[in-house]
Design an enzyme around this catalytic site. Structure first.
Site, PDB file in Angstrom:
ATOM      1  N   GLU A  21      90.515  70.031  -0.196  1.00 16.33           N
ATOM      2  CA  GLU A  21      89.395  69.168  -0.983  1.00 16.33           C
ATOM      3  C   GLU A  21      90.093  69.340  -2.593  1.00 16.33           C
ATOM      4  OE1 GLU A  21      87.366  67.032  -3.108  1.00 16.33           O
ATOM      5  OE2 GLU A  21      86.648  67.205  -0.790  1.00 16.33           O
ATOM      6  N   SER A  60      88.427  68.550  -5.361  1.00 17.97           N
ATOM      7  CA  SER A  60      87.669  69.169  -6.346  1.00 17.97           C
ATOM      8  C   SER A  60      86.675  69.966  -5.708  1.00 17.97           C
ATOM      9  CB  SER A  60      86.684  68.026  -7.234  1.00 17.97           C
ATOM     10  OG  SER A  60      85.518  68.281  -7.983  1.00 17.97           O
ATOM     11  N   ASN A  61      86.274  71.144  -6.504  1.00 21.57           N
ATOM     12  CA  ASN A  61      85.371  72.044  -5.926  1.00 21.57           C
ATOM     13  C   ASN A  61      83.946  71.717  -6.150  1.00 21.57           C
ATOM     14  OD1 ASN A  61      85.114  72.643  -8.699  1.00 21.57           O
ATOM     15  ND2 ASN A  61      86.160  74.737  -8.556  1.00 21.57           N
ATOM     16  N   TYR A 106      82.409  69.577  -2.565  1.00 21.69           N
ATOM     17  CA  TYR A 106      82.236  70.159  -1.037  1.00 21.69           C
ATOM     18  C   TYR A 106      81.228  69.421  -0.445  1.00 21.69           C
ATOM     19  CZ  TYR A 106      85.225  73.914  -2.601  1.00 21.69           C
ATOM     20  OH  TYR A 106      86.120  74.760  -3.355  1.00 21.69           O
ATOM     21  N   GLY A 107      81.114  68.905   0.522  1.00 22.81           N
ATOM     22  CA  GLY A 107      80.160  68.153   1.220  1.00 22.81           C
ATOM     23  C   GLY A 107      80.318  66.747   1.338  1.00 22.81           C
ATOM     24  N   GLY A 108      81.097  66.125   0.114  1.00 26.22           N
ATOM     25  CA  GLY A 108      81.429  64.810   0.014  1.00 26.22           C
ATOM     26  C   GLY A 108      80.422  64.121  -1.002  1.00 26.22           C
ATOM     27  N   THR A 109      80.715  62.883  -1.134  1.00 29.81           N
ATOM     28  CA  THR A 109      80.240  62.025  -2.037  1.00 29.81           C
ATOM     29  C   THR A 109      78.510  61.915  -1.847  1.00 29.81           C
ATOM     30  OG1 THR A 109      81.875  60.457  -2.198  1.00 29.81           O
ATOM     31  CG2 THR A 109      79.832  59.505  -2.885  1.00 29.81           C
ATOM     32  N   CYS A 110      78.170  62.068  -0.552  1.00 29.48           N
ATOM     33  CA  CYS A 110      76.580  61.687  -0.417  1.00 29.48           C
ATOM     34  C   CYS A 110      75.767  62.942  -1.180  1.00 29.48           C
ATOM     35  CB  CYS A 110      76.291  61.803   1.011  1.00 29.48           C
ATOM     36  SG  CYS A 110      74.416  61.775   1.466  1.00 29.48           S
ATOM     37  N   HIS A 134      47.732  55.571  14.033  1.00 28.59           N
ATOM     38  CA  HIS A 134      47.116  54.812  13.132  1.00 28.59           C
ATOM     39  C   HIS A 134      46.485  55.850  12.078  1.00 28.59           C
ATOM     40  CE1 HIS A 134      44.463  52.013  10.933  1.00 28.59           C
ATOM     41  NE2 HIS A 134      43.321  52.679  11.095  1.00 28.59           N
TER      42      HIS A 134
END
Length: 443
Positions: free
Chosen positions: A35, A37-38, A41-45, A433
């Site tokens: 990766e 950039s630290n 971690y876990g990605g863009t989202c 409902h």
């Protein structure tokens, strides 16, 4: 330069990459996960996409009745930072603590089809891998005009971390990211203006849906200017002037929301014999293979910039490595989408425009959101629900839900469309409902 040999190399700690790494470890395989950039971690989202933006949207809505909008904004940013910091740490340890997984912080670039150069804080390392998986995500497109380098001009990542709420926000771009930020900052009390260079608002949507969205935007005081081409941005002491072909606008902040591009530039894919299309996405087959031993997953594969598609890309790759190889990009069925406006805009399948262009014999059904009792309970009566039904088979071809809770409801229609469930079944379903879902009976 040191050289190492590994069996599996994953480039990118996104949804697909991290899930695949854990899966490989579970099957007793070793894997190196790289990766750049630290903070990713876990990605863009998790870090600069879905989670922080939705957290801010939720906090903005919760604070709409609070008079001090700047205090609401500051509190929301603090809560968002705490949330993503926790999620990032959890995601890191879920993978890094597994036996057989090594996480390396470095920038990767191909030397040839099996070897990748890693450049990190400890220098350069050459890694030779039997199998390589690319999951490097995407980044916002940049505006190339005079003044675009102003400190008051931000991309989506920057606007998710402002220290102070701007009184006036100009958004350049009229797409879905633009809309999410427009509703978000309007809820925080900013005066928002959208500059859309196109002549047609939301061109991918049917006109009745686009017109209802425009009506809702206008009702909230968000101005949308069509055919507005930004010529330059001029810096001042406390604000900027956005110069357009239709007049000047002053603002404390400018968001550039003109799309995203795959993060492939630094990979030197040509050295690996990996091809790209004219949009910079990696070309793959239906199994996500870009070469006999190289796969692309997530945004870089060019099938849609959604974290849940990245997760499904992992399933496709895992099916080849540890399953029967039957899962592909061709058989994952209809794909739902949601834009977190207020109310949310969700869609799956064909639009009316697409169905008519194909010459299909259809019935179009519409229901205003205000007709649903739960919408009145929520105080969210804006919007329109729409369904496209095939007159010959009775099946649902497409559904657009522009209403409260549509991001939850739309998932029901993946089951309906994928399994060819007729519209009459949904019409007669028994729903609890009061819920937004029971509006589907009337639709």
């Amino acid at each position: 330069m040191d050289e190492r040999v590994v069996k599996n190399l994953i480039i990118g700690f996104g949804k697909a990459g991290k899930t695949l790494a854990a899966d490989m470890a579970g099957h007793g395989e070793t894997v190196m996960l790289v990766e750049e950039s630290n903070t990713m971690y876990g990605g863009t989202c998790i870090n600069v996409g879905c989670i922080p933006s939705k957290k801010l949207i939720v906090e903005g809505e919760k604070g709409q009745l609070t008079a001090d909008k700047k205090e609401v904004f500051a509190r929301a940013m603090a809560l968002k930072e705490a949330l993503i910091g926790k999620l990032r740490d959890v995601n890191y340890h879920k993978v890094a603590d597994l036996e057989g997984v090594e996480v390396v912080d470095a920038t990767a670039s191909f030397v040839d089809s099996h070897r990748v150069r890693l450049i990190g804080k400890d220098g350069e390392t050459l890694v030779k891998a039997d199998r390589i998986f690319i999951n490097t995500g995407s980044s916002p497109n940049q505006l190339k005009i005079a003044g675009a380098d102003s400190k008051r001009v931000y991309d989506s990542t920057g606007l998710l971390s402002l220290e102070e709420r701007p009184d006036r926000l100009v958004i350049i771009g009229g797409g879905y990211i633009s809309l999410e930020f427009a509703f978000m900052y309007q809820a925080f009390g900013s005066k928002v203006t959208i500059l859309d260079a196109g002549d047609v608002f939301l061109p991918r949507e049917d006109r009745d849906i686009a017109e209802e969205m425009l009506r809702v935007l206008t009702s909230k005081g968000i101005e949308v200017r069509q055919g507005a081409r930004t010529e330059r941005i001029e810096d001042h002491e406390t604000a900027v002037t956005v110069v357009t072909n239709g007049g000047d606008i002053e603002a404390e902040a400018v968001l550039v929301a003109i799309g995203r591009h795959s993060n492939t530039a630094r990979l030197q894919l040509d050295k690996a014999g990996v091809g790209m299309d004219n949009r910079g996405n990696i070309v793959t087959d239906e199994h996500l293979k870009a070469a006999p031993h190289i796969w692309a997953m997530g945004d870089v594969a060019g099938h849609g910039q959604f974290t849940y598609l990245s997760l499904d890309d992992y399933r496709i790759v895992s099916s080849q490595l540890f399953g029967d190889g039957s899962r592909t990009t061709l058989n994952r069925g209809a794909i739902p989408t949601s834009v977190f406006t207020d109310p949310t805009l969700s869609h799956i399948g064909l639009t009316e425009t697409e169905a008519r262009r194909q010459g299909l014999d259809i019935t179009v059904r519409r229901l205003p959101a205000m007709a649903i009792p739960k919408a009145k309970v929520l105080g969210k009566t804006d919007g329109l629900l729409k369904e496209i039904v095939d007159n010959h088979t009775g099946e649902v071809l497409g559904t657009t839900l522009f209403c409260a809770e549509s991001h939850e409801l739309i998932n029901l229609f993946k089951v309906v469309i994928d399994h060819h469930i007729p519209a009459s079944y949904v019409r007669n379903m028994i729903f609890t409902h009061p819920t937004m879902a029971e509006g589907l009976n009337d639709l």
